[in-house]
Design a protein around this motif. Sequence first.
Motif, PDB file in Angstrom:
ATOM      1  N   THR A 148     -13.737   6.255  -1.608  1.00  0.00           N
ATOM      2  CA  THR A 148     -12.648   5.491  -1.851  1.00  0.00           C
ATOM      3  C   THR A 148     -12.988   4.284  -0.652  1.00  0.00           C
ATOM      4  O   THR A 148     -12.440   3.137  -0.788  1.00  0.00           O
ATOM      5  CB  THR A 148     -11.338   5.822  -1.521  1.00  0.00           C
ATOM      6  OG1 THR A 148     -11.351   6.446  -0.027  1.00  0.00           O
ATOM      7  CG2 THR A 148     -10.886   6.692  -2.346  1.00  0.00           C
ATOM      8  N   LEU A 208      -5.026   6.943   1.050  1.00  0.00           N
ATOM      9  CA  LEU A 208      -4.210   5.545   1.151  1.00  0.00           C
ATOM     10  C   LEU A 208      -2.770   5.643   1.707  1.00  0.00           C
ATOM     11  O   LEU A 208      -2.320   4.742   2.494  1.00  0.00           O
ATOM     12  CB  LEU A 208      -3.901   4.986  -0.402  1.00  0.00           C
ATOM     13  CG  LEU A 208      -5.022   4.075  -1.023  1.00  0.00           C
ATOM     14  CD1 LEU A 208      -4.671   3.752  -2.407  1.00  0.00           C
ATOM     15  CD2 LEU A 208      -5.024   2.780  -0.023  1.00  0.00           C
ATOM     16  N   LEU A 209      -2.182   6.653   1.314  1.00  0.00           N
ATOM     17  CA  LEU A 209      -0.829   6.839   2.047  1.00  0.00           C
ATOM     18  C   LEU A 209      -0.874   7.029   3.354  1.00  0.00           C
ATOM     19  O   LEU A 209      -0.085   6.526   4.258  1.00  0.00           O
ATOM     20  CB  LEU A 209      -0.287   8.229   1.251  1.00  0.00           C
ATOM     21  CG  LEU A 209       1.294   8.258   1.245  1.00  0.00           C
ATOM     22  CD1 LEU A 209       1.801   6.859   0.603  1.00  0.00           C
ATOM     23  CD2 LEU A 209       1.673   9.417   0.528  1.00  0.00           C
ATOM     24  N   SER A 253       1.006   3.446  -3.256  1.00  0.00           N
ATOM     25  CA  SER A 253       0.511   5.032  -3.098  1.00  0.00           C
ATOM     26  C   SER A 253       1.594   6.100  -3.298  1.00  0.00           C
ATOM     27  O   SER A 253       1.381   6.973  -4.078  1.00  0.00           O
ATOM     28  CB  SER A 253       0.070   5.172  -1.609  1.00  0.00           C
ATOM     29  OG  SER A 253      -0.495   3.953  -1.204  1.00  0.00           O
ATOM     30  N   HIS A 254       2.765   5.591  -2.692  1.00  0.00           N
ATOM     31  CA  HIS A 254       3.784   6.769  -2.976  1.00  0.00           C
ATOM     32  C   HIS A 254       4.262   6.932  -4.441  1.00  0.00           C
ATOM     33  O   HIS A 254       4.490   7.917  -4.944  1.00  0.00           O
ATOM     34  CB  HIS A 254       5.167   5.985  -2.230  1.00  0.00           C
ATOM     35  CG  HIS A 254       5.785   7.147  -1.813  1.00  0.00           C
ATOM     36  ND1 HIS A 254       5.710   7.952  -0.799  1.00  0.00           N
ATOM     37  CD2 HIS A 254       7.234   7.872  -2.318  1.00  0.00           C
ATOM     38  CE1 HIS A 254       6.701   8.767  -0.621  1.00  0.00           C
ATOM     39  NE2 HIS A 254       7.469   8.793  -1.514  1.00  0.00           N
ATOM     40  N   PHE A 283       2.344   6.438  -7.029  1.00  0.00           N
ATOM     41  CA  PHE A 283       1.212   7.111  -7.400  1.00  0.00           C
ATOM     42  C   PHE A 283       1.149   8.703  -7.437  1.00  0.00           C
ATOM     43  O   PHE A 283       0.926   9.306  -8.194  1.00  0.00           O
ATOM     44  CB  PHE A 283      -0.173   6.555  -6.901  1.00  0.00           C
ATOM     45  CG  PHE A 283      -0.654   5.354  -7.290  1.00  0.00           C
ATOM     46  CD1 PHE A 283      -0.045   4.541  -8.504  1.00  0.00           C
ATOM     47  CD2 PHE A 283      -2.059   4.650  -7.327  1.00  0.00           C
ATOM     48  CE1 PHE A 283      -0.281   3.409  -9.126  1.00  0.00           C
ATOM     49  CE2 PHE A 283      -2.466   3.724  -7.815  1.00  0.00           C
ATOM     50  CZ  PHE A 283      -1.715   2.932  -8.653  1.00  0.00           C
ATOM     51  N   ARG A 284       1.877   8.881  -6.399  1.00  0.00           N
ATOM     52  CA  ARG A 284       1.698  10.363  -6.070  1.00  0.00           C
ATOM     53  C   ARG A 284       2.210  11.408  -7.329  1.00  0.00           C
ATOM     54  O   ARG A 284       1.615  12.358  -7.611  1.00  0.00           O
ATOM     55  CB  ARG A 284       2.197  10.838  -4.668  1.00  0.00           C
ATOM     56  CG  ARG A 284       1.132  11.558  -4.111  1.00  0.00           C
ATOM     57  CD  ARG A 284       1.240  11.286  -2.497  1.00  0.00           C
ATOM     58  NE  ARG A 284       2.525  11.827  -1.868  1.00  0.00           N
ATOM     59  CZ  ARG A 284       2.468  12.532  -0.789  1.00  0.00           C
ATOM     60  NH1 ARG A 284       1.456  13.038  -0.323  1.00  0.00           N
ATOM     61  NH2 ARG A 284       3.582  13.039  -0.372  1.00  0.00           N
ATOM     62  N   LEU A 310       0.831  -1.191   0.074  1.00  0.00           N
ATOM     63  CA  LEU A 310       0.032   0.172   0.175  1.00  0.00           C
ATOM     64  C   LEU A 310       0.965   1.387  -0.008  1.00  0.00           C
ATOM     65  O   LEU A 310       0.676   2.178  -0.564  1.00  0.00           O
ATOM     66  CB  LEU A 310      -0.696  -0.017   1.329  1.00  0.00           C
ATOM     67  CG  LEU A 310      -2.297   0.514   1.085  1.00  0.00           C
ATOM     68  CD1 LEU A 310      -2.999  -0.092  -0.134  1.00  0.00           C
ATOM     69  CD2 LEU A 310      -2.937   0.234   2.363  1.00  0.00           C
ATOM     70  N   TRP A 311       2.020   1.317   0.803  1.00  0.00           N
ATOM     71  CA  TRP A 311       2.943   2.398   1.108  1.00  0.00           C
ATOM     72  C   TRP A 311       3.651   2.469  -0.425  1.00  0.00           C
ATOM     73  O   TRP A 311       3.659   3.869  -0.697  1.00  0.00           O
ATOM     74  CB  TRP A 311       3.741   2.087   2.049  1.00  0.00           C
ATOM     75  CG  TRP A 311       4.803   3.056   2.237  1.00  0.00           C
ATOM     76  CD1 TRP A 311       6.073   2.553   1.698  1.00  0.00           C
ATOM     77  CD2 TRP A 311       5.024   4.360   2.824  1.00  0.00           C
ATOM     78  NE1 TRP A 311       7.012   3.799   2.034  1.00  0.00           N
ATOM     79  CE2 TRP A 311       6.069   4.622   2.615  1.00  0.00           C
ATOM     80  CE3 TRP A 311       4.050   4.977   3.300  1.00  0.00           C
ATOM     81  CZ2 TRP A 311       6.688   6.116   2.961  1.00  0.00           C
ATOM     82  CZ3 TRP A 311       4.336   6.309   3.968  1.00  0.00           C
ATOM     83  CH2 TRP A 311       5.746   6.764   3.539  1.00  0.00           C
ATOM     84  N   VAL A 350      -5.171   8.685  -3.248  1.00  0.00           N
ATOM     85  CA  VAL A 350      -4.045   8.133  -2.869  1.00  0.00           C
ATOM     86  C   VAL A 350      -3.360   8.921  -1.711  1.00  0.00           C
ATOM     87  O   VAL A 350      -2.595   8.241  -0.689  1.00  0.00           O
ATOM     88  CB  VAL A 350      -2.925   8.763  -4.125  1.00  0.00           C
ATOM     89  CG1 VAL A 350      -1.437   8.488  -3.840  1.00  0.00           C
ATOM     90  CG2 VAL A 350      -3.202   8.080  -5.380  1.00  0.00           C
ATOM     91  N   ASN A 351      -3.807   9.944  -1.160  1.00  0.00           N
ATOM     92  CA  ASN A 351      -3.188  10.473  -0.059  1.00  0.00           C
ATOM     93  C   ASN A 351      -3.825   9.879   1.139  1.00  0.00           C
ATOM     94  O   ASN A 351      -3.152   9.470   2.270  1.00  0.00           O
ATOM     95  CB  ASN A 351      -3.859  12.351   0.062  1.00  0.00           C
ATOM     96  CG  ASN A 351      -2.529  13.055  -0.694  1.00  0.00           C
ATOM     97  OD1 ASN A 351      -1.660  12.571  -0.823  1.00  0.00           O
ATOM     98  ND2 ASN A 351      -3.208  14.099  -1.104  1.00  0.00           N
TER      99      ASN A 351
END
Lengths: 605, 127
Positions: A423, A293-294, A243-244, A246-247, A239-240, A290-291
Amino acid sequence: MKSGLREERITALGGVKLVEECDIVTARQRARQLSELVGLQTGNQARVATAISELARNAFQYGHGGRIDFGIDLSAAPQVLWADVVDRGPGIANLQAILDGQYESATGMGIGLTGTRRLMDYFEARSQPGSGTHVRIGKTIPYPARRLTAQDAAAIREGFLKLEPVTTHEELARQVRELAYALEALKAREADLEARSQELHRLNVELDETNRGVVALYAELDEKAAALRQADEMKSRILWHVSHEFRTPVGSILALSHLLRRGTDGPLTDEQDKQIGFIAQAASELAAMVNDLLDLARVDAGRSEVKKSPVKVGPFLGSVRGLMRPLLTHENVALIFEEVDEGLVVETDETKLGQIVRNLISNALKFTERGEVRVSCRPSPDNDAVEFTVADTGIGIAPENLDRVFEEFAQVEHPIQRQVKGTGLGLPLSRKLAKLLGGELEVRSELGVGSTFVLSLPLGERAKKHGQPVVLVIDDEEASRYLADQLFRESKVRVVQASDGGVGAELARFERPALILLDLIMPGRSGFEILDELKANPDTASIPVVIYTSMNLTASDFERLGGHCAAILPKLGSHRTPAFQAMRRILKDPELFKDEPEFAEVANA
Amino acid sequence: MDRIPILKMGECLLVSIQVDMDDDLALALRDSLTSRIVQDKARGVLIDISSLDIVDSFIGRMLANIAAMAKILDAQTVLVGMRPSVAMTLVELGLSLPGIQTALNVDRGLKLLHCSPQGESSAAKHH
């Protein structure tokens, strides 16, 4: 049969009772012993003993027992050994026939009586049916070594009495039987024990097997738990990372679409602008997701830092209100922020608190088509925590789904659900953040009526001063108010500040402080006027007032104070000890000001 | 005391009656002896009564019964060691012990039964 025998000529030698079968043996042995004692030869001893044995058996078998009495006729020549065998049986009906040898007994009784008569010299039998049988036999003692005297007879009688009691054999037999019985019982018990031991062994084996099973099961459980932990960690890590990663591209899309819309590289047609607008909107939604999720991954991975500071709830909710207003798109829905106690302060991470509250409000707005979303905050009943409440009149949540709303990516089936964007991360993230802040996020809801989310957060050490004694500082200079506040930073006292006299007097009535620090020189109304006002009002007259000033008071100043002040606390300088002591008394806190340098000197002196 | 021992010597059984038997003991001897004849497939039975002073009609009859039963079970019975007084008494009683062989001592009894020679040493004990 010889006649002329008279009872009184016979000297008794002893007797044997016939009760049990073994008495037959005793009787014949006694007979043999007596025969020997009276001087009969071996052959005759056997004859007498055998005859007695026959008669005794008859008496025992047919006469139900009886007795044998031995005697001797000392006066006869030669002397005669006599024996009387008496029973209490039914008697012998055909006695004469038997004695005549005309009777053949299957049991040998005929031989018994006729044989006895042949063995003995004298034989006399009387039998009456119903009254038993009496047989008297006698044996002459031929060629004795010497004739027996009365003394001899007495000695024999005495010796006879001393012979072992008849019961010995019987006793021995009984003991043997008992021993045999005990042995039997012992064997049975042994067998029983053996059986039990085997059963025990079987149970033990079974238990062992079960035990092994349990141990194996535990090992398996441990393995499963480890695997689960690993999977959870991996999920967080993925996940980390995702997400990272994706940002950056999402950020590029957003930045580039803004650039395009600004027309930096030439103007866009209206249609193009609209399309780019949609792209930008989609990208910003993606960025929000994404935020979220992060954030979630950060909390899961323990990388989220908590930066605590005192947060004044009133202003905090004010800023939230400003942020949320653009989301209010339904005309039929009102977003209401209830009034909050002005002094309410909570020590927490403001950013994360904002995230939670915004999440809750936007969530409530999403699922409410008409009615209101009401936001409020108040201290918990035990004054240990503050509770932020976001209540809506939306679709509500079914009881079976109450827990599911906090699961990641879980969204409850509902017609509205499909219309709204989301989400499914908002609530799980909020709950995780609440836990991170040491608080709780709970929900209660009724389908079709609405949902109420309650976030309770601990007040924190410094925020707990709410509800404690209040010290009101009335001073126009902010620096002075700050210094005064600092004086009480280690104490349980809550400091309330007022920047001008009028507000100060009002706050004094409202807060009912335990102590007022009053500056004398202020724009507008001076400290002297305020003091007079405080003392004139019955609500505030009893509140001790300490004059907090930087000027040197003259005699006329003291006069104007009129003795209404409790102490004078100079803002600077070294004469603060009397005021400190006075305030200690007033606030009943002996620890107060112990770290102040001027005061410590005096205390140590 | 409750039992008369029965010893196996080759194909013979040797019973030495050392006590004055009561009637129960005599009956028990009869029963156990017959079952031992079957169990040990004995060809002969030697009953030593040299210790007995008295043999009354019951014991005598019991001995005769044992001999008759042994005969049916294909075993020969020899009564040995009878005392003279006992013999006299038995005759006077009118008990002739039909079908029962007698011998003066164990030695002769064994010879009568054609029993194995290891009986020699055992027989010597009784004399």
